[in-house]
Motif scaffolding. Structure first.
Motif, short mmCIF file in Angstrom:
data_model
loop_
_atom_site.label_atom_id
_atom_site.label_comp_id
_atom_site.label_asym_id
_atom_site.label_seq_id
_atom_site.Cartn_x
_atom_site.Cartn_y
_atom_site.Cartn_z
N UNK A 253 6.89 13.37 -0.65
CA UNK A 253 7.03 13.72 -2.06
C UNK A 253 8.22 13.02 -2.70
N UNK A 254 9.34 12.99 -2.00
CA UNK A 254 10.55 12.36 -2.51
C UNK A 254 10.32 10.86 -2.74
N UNK A 255 9.73 10.18 -1.78
CA UNK A 255 9.48 8.74 -1.90
C UNK A 255 8.49 8.46 -3.03
N UNK A 256 7.50 9.31 -3.20
CA UNK A 256 6.51 9.11 -4.26
C UNK A 256 7.16 9.23 -5.64
N UNK B 272 10.16 -2.78 -5.05
CA UNK B 272 10.38 -1.33 -5.21
C UNK B 272 11.10 -0.80 -3.98
N UNK B 273 10.65 -1.21 -2.80
CA UNK B 273 11.25 -0.75 -1.55
C UNK B 273 12.73 -1.14 -1.48
N UNK B 274 13.05 -2.36 -1.90
CA UNK B 274 14.44 -2.81 -1.87
C UNK B 274 15.30 -2.03 -2.86
N UNK C 211 13.56 2.18 0.43
CA UNK C 211 12.44 2.85 1.07
C UNK C 211 11.75 1.89 2.03
N UNK C 212 11.12 2.41 3.09
CA UNK C 212 10.37 1.53 3.99
C UNK C 212 9.09 1.03 3.31
N UNK C 213 8.93 -0.28 3.22
CA UNK C 213 7.81 -0.89 2.49
C UNK C 213 6.44 -0.47 3.01
N UNK D 134 1.44 2.75 1.43
CA UNK D 134 0.45 3.81 1.64
C UNK D 134 0.52 4.85 0.52
N UNK D 135 1.72 5.19 0.10
CA UNK D 135 1.88 6.16 -0.98
C UNK D 135 1.35 5.60 -2.30
N UNK D 136 1.63 4.32 -2.56
CA UNK D 136 1.15 3.71 -3.80
C UNK D 136 -0.37 3.63 -3.84
#
Length: 89
Positions: A7-10, A29-31, A35-37, A42-44
């Motif tokens: 949830x936090x990463x999303x 976005x990950x950089x 966040x781990x790409x 997968x979340x995207x």
């Protein structure tokens, strides 16, 4: 409310996309959000299936919000990635 990692990463990804004037790649976005790409991708995909983001393929492709930033709620984001919304004591 306590958010899981998913949830936090999303939410962080959606916030990042709301601040970008053009398409944003998973790598960027990950950089920016640290966040781990692979997990972010997968979340995207889940967010895209829920209609919250759009994707464009190709070398200049990436992701963007499907709606204006103010039209998406926290509940919609969490629901899209399969996170329950439960209050904690």
């Amino acid at each position: 409310m306590k958010l899981t990692t998913r949830g936090h990463y999303s939410v962080k990804a959606m916030l990042d996309l709301s601040l970008q004037p053009r398409l944003a790649s998973v790598k960027l976005i990950a950089q920016r959000q640290n966040l781990p790409a692979p997990y972010l991708e997968k979340l995207l995909i889940q967010l895209r299936r829920a209609g919250l983001v759009e994707s464009v393929r190709g070398s200049r492709g990436g992701y963007r919000l499907a709606k204006a930033p103010g039209q998406t709620s926290l509940g919609q984001i969490l629901d899209a990635v399969g996170e329950p919304i439960t209050p904690i004591e």
